[in-house]
Design an enzyme around this catalytic site. Structure first.
Site, PDB file in Angstrom:
ATOM      1  CB  ALA A  69     -35.248  46.894 -32.948  1.00  0.00           C
ATOM      2  NE  ARG A  70     -35.995  53.238 -33.470  1.00  0.00           N
ATOM      3  CZ  ARG A  70     -35.323  53.742 -32.443  1.00  0.00           C
ATOM      4  NH1 ARG A  70     -35.788  53.628 -31.219  1.00  0.00           N
ATOM      5  NH2 ARG A  70     -34.198  54.375 -32.638  1.00  0.00           N
ATOM      6  CB  SER A  71     -41.377  46.715 -29.984  1.00  0.00           C
ATOM      7  OG  SER A  71     -40.728  46.904 -28.742  1.00  0.00           O
ATOM      8  CB  SER A 128     -37.753  52.775 -24.743  1.00  0.00           C
ATOM      9  OG  SER A 128     -36.668  51.872 -24.777  1.00  0.00           O
ATOM     10  CG  HIS A 158     -32.092  57.765 -26.615  1.00  0.00           C
ATOM     11  ND1 HIS A 158     -33.360  57.260 -26.474  1.00  0.00           N
ATOM     12  CD2 HIS A 158     -31.514  57.063 -27.624  1.00  0.00           C
ATOM     13  CE1 HIS A 158     -33.552  56.295 -27.360  1.00  0.00           C
ATOM     14  NE2 HIS A 158     -32.452  56.153 -28.069  1.00  0.00           N
ATOM     15  CG  ASP A 206     -34.151  51.923 -22.337  1.00  0.00           C
ATOM     16  OD1 ASP A 206     -33.848  50.877 -22.931  1.00  0.00           O
ATOM     17  OD2 ASP A 206     -34.923  52.780 -22.814  1.00  0.00           O
TER      18      ASP A 206
END
Length: 172
Positions: A10-12, A15, A49, A83
């Site tokens: 997560a949040r790496s 995306s 988003h 995604d």
């Protein structure tokens, strides 16, 4: 063309990397979104988003369950970003869908002329979950990621915004 799997926590930054790779693949990219708004916080995330993509040339298709069919319906040469596989899997599990059949449909839909970039969370790096549903999710996510990675031309793991190429060499 090619299939690229972008994995990470997560949040790496996975995306953001996937978006760059997809936009570099050609004009008129398609953003195939799989999230469902289960609560107000998730609705707000989805709206953010959508706003983030506005004006960037993306054509967005929202398909939380029938994602393989939506992918197959995209113009053959259009670059596509999916995604994310992990949210899609969550939707399938909560809907008690046949995950093996859905995975086969996804693998078949990847045979297309345009580049396809798929995002997924790597969920197997944490502790063993304490309940059956969470363990089933973790195990299903691991199997899905392995099957997509085996089919993919490129696999990239992202941590702290830094890509680590695991397979192939996409233009980062």
């Amino acid at each position: 063309m090619s299939v690229t799997l972008v994995l990470g926590g997560a949040r790496s930054g996975k995306s953001a990397l996937a978006e760059r790779l997809t936009r570099a693949s050609g004009p008129a990219p398609v953003y195939l979104a799989t999230a469902q708004a289960w609560d107000d916080e998730m609705r707000a995330r989805i709206e953010q988003h959508r706003a983030d993509r506005a004006g960037q040339g993306w054509h967005t298709v929202e398909s939380p369950l029938a994602m393989p069919a939506a992918l197959a319906a995209v113009p053959e040469t259009a670059p596509v970003l999916v995604d994310c596989l992990t949210l899609w899997l969550t939707n399938l599990l909560l809907g008690e869908a046949d995950i093996e059949s859905a995975t086969r449909a996804l693998l078949a839909a990847l045979d297309r002329a345009g580049d396809t970039v798929l995002v997924a969370n790597e969920t197997g790096l944490g502790i063993v979950p304490d309940n059956a549903l969470a363990r089933r999710f973790r195990d299903s996510a691991g199997r899905l990621n392995q099957q997509i990675a085996a089919r993919a031309d490129h696999v990239v793991f992202v941590a702290a915004g830094l890509p680590l190429v695991l397979k192939g060499a996409p233009a980062l």
